[in-house]
Write a protein that holds these residues in place. Structure first.
Motif, PDB file in Angstrom:
ATOM      1  N   LEU A   2       0.857  -1.183   0.000  1.00  0.00           N
ATOM      2  CA  LEU A   2       0.000   0.000   0.000  1.00  0.00           C
ATOM      3  C   LEU A   2       0.894   1.233   0.000  1.00  0.00           C
ATOM      4  O   LEU A   2       1.797   1.353   0.839  1.00  0.00           O
ATOM      5  CB  LEU A   2      -0.893  -0.002   1.242  1.00  0.00           C
ATOM      6  CG  LEU A   2      -1.710   1.262   1.507  1.00  0.00           C
ATOM      7  CD1 LEU A   2      -2.770   1.470   0.425  1.00  0.00           C
ATOM      8  CD2 LEU A   2      -2.373   1.181   2.888  1.00  0.00           C
ATOM      9  N   THR A   3       0.646   2.140  -0.936  1.00  0.00           N
ATOM     10  CA  THR A   3       1.478   3.327  -1.051  1.00  0.00           C
ATOM     11  C   THR A   3       0.619   4.588  -1.106  1.00  0.00           C
ATOM     12  O   THR A   3      -0.267   4.698  -1.973  1.00  0.00           O
ATOM     13  CB  THR A   3       2.353   3.273  -2.323  1.00  0.00           C
ATOM     14  OG1 THR A   3       3.088   2.051  -2.334  1.00  0.00           O
ATOM     15  CG2 THR A   3       3.331   4.438  -2.351  1.00  0.00           C
ATOM     16  N   LEU A   4       0.860   5.508  -0.183  1.00  0.00           N
ATOM     17  CA  LEU A   4       0.244   6.835  -0.216  1.00  0.00           C
ATOM     18  C   LEU A   4       1.317   7.831  -0.633  1.00  0.00           C
ATOM     19  O   LEU A   4       2.371   7.910  -0.003  1.00  0.00           O
ATOM     20  CB  LEU A   4      -0.312   7.220   1.161  1.00  0.00           C
ATOM     21  CG  LEU A   4      -1.145   6.178   1.923  1.00  0.00           C
ATOM     22  CD1 LEU A   4      -1.685   6.791   3.215  1.00  0.00           C
ATOM     23  CD2 LEU A   4      -2.267   5.637   1.067  1.00  0.00           C
ATOM     24  N   ALA A  49      -9.826   3.710   1.206  1.00  0.00           N
ATOM     25  CA  ALA A  49     -10.947   2.828   0.839  1.00  0.00           C
ATOM     26  C   ALA A  49     -11.586   3.221  -0.487  1.00  0.00           C
ATOM     27  O   ALA A  49     -12.421   2.473  -1.011  1.00  0.00           O
ATOM     28  CB  ALA A  49     -11.999   2.856   1.942  1.00  0.00           C
ATOM     29  N   GLY A  50     -11.235   4.387  -1.014  1.00  0.00           N
ATOM     30  CA  GLY A  50     -11.863   4.850  -2.244  1.00  0.00           C
ATOM     31  C   GLY A  50     -13.243   5.432  -2.030  1.00  0.00           C
ATOM     32  O   GLY A  50     -14.000   5.626  -2.994  1.00  0.00           O
ATOM     33  N   GLY A  57      -2.377  14.001  -4.760  1.00  0.00           N
ATOM     34  CA  GLY A  57      -1.737  12.751  -4.401  1.00  0.00           C
ATOM     35  C   GLY A  57      -2.533  11.533  -4.821  1.00  0.00           C
ATOM     36  O   GLY A  57      -3.565  11.634  -5.505  1.00  0.00           O
ATOM     37  N   SER A  58      -2.060  10.357  -4.391  1.00  0.00           N
ATOM     38  CA  SER A  58      -2.687   9.117  -4.837  1.00  0.00           C
ATOM     39  C   SER A  58      -2.556   8.018  -3.791  1.00  0.00           C
ATOM     40  O   SER A  58      -1.718   8.073  -2.894  1.00  0.00           O
ATOM     41  CB  SER A  58      -2.032   8.636  -6.142  1.00  0.00           C
ATOM     42  OG  SER A  58      -0.673   8.292  -5.915  1.00  0.00           O
ATOM     43  N   VAL A  59      -3.439   7.022  -3.961  1.00  0.00           N
ATOM     44  CA  VAL A  59      -3.402   5.794  -3.179  1.00  0.00           C
ATOM     45  C   VAL A  59      -3.237   4.640  -4.154  1.00  0.00           C
ATOM     46  O   VAL A  59      -3.983   4.536  -5.126  1.00  0.00           O
ATOM     47  CB  VAL A  59      -4.704   5.594  -2.365  1.00  0.00           C
ATOM     48  CG1 VAL A  59      -4.672   4.255  -1.636  1.00  0.00           C
ATOM     49  CG2 VAL A  59      -4.919   6.731  -1.391  1.00  0.00           C
ATOM     50  N   LYS A  60      -2.254   3.768  -3.888  1.00  0.00           N
ATOM     51  CA  LYS A  60      -2.042   2.609  -4.740  1.00  0.00           C
ATOM     52  C   LYS A  60      -1.933   1.349  -3.900  1.00  0.00           C
ATOM     53  O   LYS A  60      -1.326   1.356  -2.825  1.00  0.00           O
ATOM     54  CB  LYS A  60      -0.768   2.763  -5.576  1.00  0.00           C
ATOM     55  CG  LYS A  60      -0.866   3.755  -6.718  1.00  0.00           C
ATOM     56  CD  LYS A  60       0.404   3.715  -7.562  1.00  0.00           C
ATOM     57  CE  LYS A  60       0.309   4.661  -8.758  1.00  0.00           C
ATOM     58  NZ  LYS A  60       1.535   4.595  -9.590  1.00  0.00           N
ATOM     59  N   ILE A  66      -6.270   3.406  -6.378  1.00  0.00           N
ATOM     60  CA  ILE A  66      -7.565   3.297  -5.702  1.00  0.00           C
ATOM     61  C   ILE A  66      -8.229   4.673  -5.716  1.00  0.00           C
ATOM     62  O   ILE A  66      -7.812   5.593  -5.012  1.00  0.00           O
ATOM     63  CB  ILE A  66      -7.406   2.806  -4.249  1.00  0.00           C
ATOM     64  CG1 ILE A  66      -6.684   1.456  -4.213  1.00  0.00           C
ATOM     65  CG2 ILE A  66      -8.772   2.713  -3.569  1.00  0.00           C
ATOM     66  CD1 ILE A  66      -7.410   0.325  -4.881  1.00  0.00           C
ATOM     67  N   ASP A  67      -9.266   4.830  -6.538  1.00  0.00           N
ATOM     68  CA  ASP A  67     -10.019   6.081  -6.581  1.00  0.00           C
ATOM     69  C   ASP A  67     -11.517   5.850  -6.436  1.00  0.00           C
ATOM     70  O   ASP A  67     -12.330   6.753  -6.612  1.00  0.00           O
ATOM     71  CB  ASP A  67      -9.724   6.858  -7.867  1.00  0.00           C
ATOM     72  CG  ASP A  67      -9.965   6.044  -9.127  1.00  0.00           C
ATOM     73  OD1 ASP A  67     -10.516   4.914  -9.012  1.00  0.00           O
ATOM     74  OD2 ASP A  67      -9.610   6.520 -10.210  1.00  0.00           O
TER      75      ASP A  67
END
Length: 265
Positions: A2-4, A49-50, A57-60, A66-67
């Motif tokens: 998990l990457t923020l 959680a989307g 930024g982003s969540v991967k 994850i959007d």
């Protein structure tokens, strides 16, 4: 994994909930997130959680952005949120109805056994205690085999004895699949008991103040000196996170200062 990356959230009214979070959580790692009111813990969980969209930024999860809600990310809330018109078995299997029936029943049966409710499959949610219902909620999230499981203060409404029992049950379920766990909690002892790392957040805007490794062997002895030392370390960090322009290095030092520790929550 998990990457923020530079994850930020500003609401339409101008409130900056998150000021840019960079965090990497390894596959199978358990990370607890703790901090004072307004530090963005719940906002961060919603973004992972989307359920909400970041301002920047982003969540991967691995290479997947994850959007929006995705099967790779499961969520356990403060309340069990079981469906009262479904049996316990059907509640657990609710999210895997696309699987062949035999595999679905096997997963549900295995999950019921692991949470100590092997004989409760045909029971109804109203017949369960609060602790049993939360066990079912955790099993429902894990039976889908997500890569990442988010837990938003899942034991906060339970009594102390039940909470300890469920912490052990969670670790037992986690050990079977080793998903990445991100747990938001206000309970310092719970964070030390469960996590490989504890992320202490700082408010206004929400950001990471300190990343504390917890290198204690499992199962953890909550009465050991090492456990108490970790608790004190987290309390000092919480104390420091409430001080304007505080230095994380000073908060991490063993200076015995916990002036604001009782006010962080």
């Amino acid at each position: 994994m998990l990457t923020l990356t530079h994850l930020a959230k500003t609401y339409p009214n101008g409130t900056q909930a998150l000021g840019g979070i960079n965090l990497t959580v390894a596959a199978g790692e358990i990370v607890a997130v703790i901090g004072g009111s307004g530090c963005g813990k719940s906002t961060m969980l919603r973004l992972i959680a989307g359920l909400d969209h970041p301002t920047a930024g982003s969540v991967k999860v691995d290479d997947l952005v994850i959007d929006q809600p995705h099967p790779a990310v499961g969520v356990v809330f403060q309340e069990p949120r079981l469906l009262p018109w479904l049996s316990i078995a059907d509640n657990i299997g609710f999210g895997i109805t696309d699987l062949p029936r035999a595999e679905r029943e096997q997963r549900v049966s295995r999950a019921l056994t692991r949470i100590g409710l092997a004989d409760y499959g045909r029971h109804w949610p109203r017949e369960l205690s609060g602790g049993q219902a939360q066990r079912v909620a955790i099993a429902r999230a894990l039976v889908a085999q997500p890569k990442v499981l988010l837990l938003d203060e899942p034991f906060s409404a339970l009594d102390a004895f039940t909470r300890l029992s469920l912490q052990d049950a969670l670790l037992s379920l986690w050990a079977a699949q080793k998903p990445t766990l991100v747990l938001v909690t206000h309970d310092v002892q719970e964070a030390v008991a469960l996590a490989d790392r504890i992320i202490v957040m700082q408010p206004h805007p929400g950001r990471i103040f300190l990343d504390i490794p917890v290198d204690l062997p499992r199962p953890r002895d909550r009465l050991s000196d090492d456990f108490f030392r970790r608790e004190r370390q987290v309390l000092r960090a919480l104390d420091g996170s409430l001080t304007v322009d505080s230095d994380p290095a000073k908060a991490d030092a063993d200076n015995g200062q916990t002036n604001a520790a009782a006010m962080w929550w």
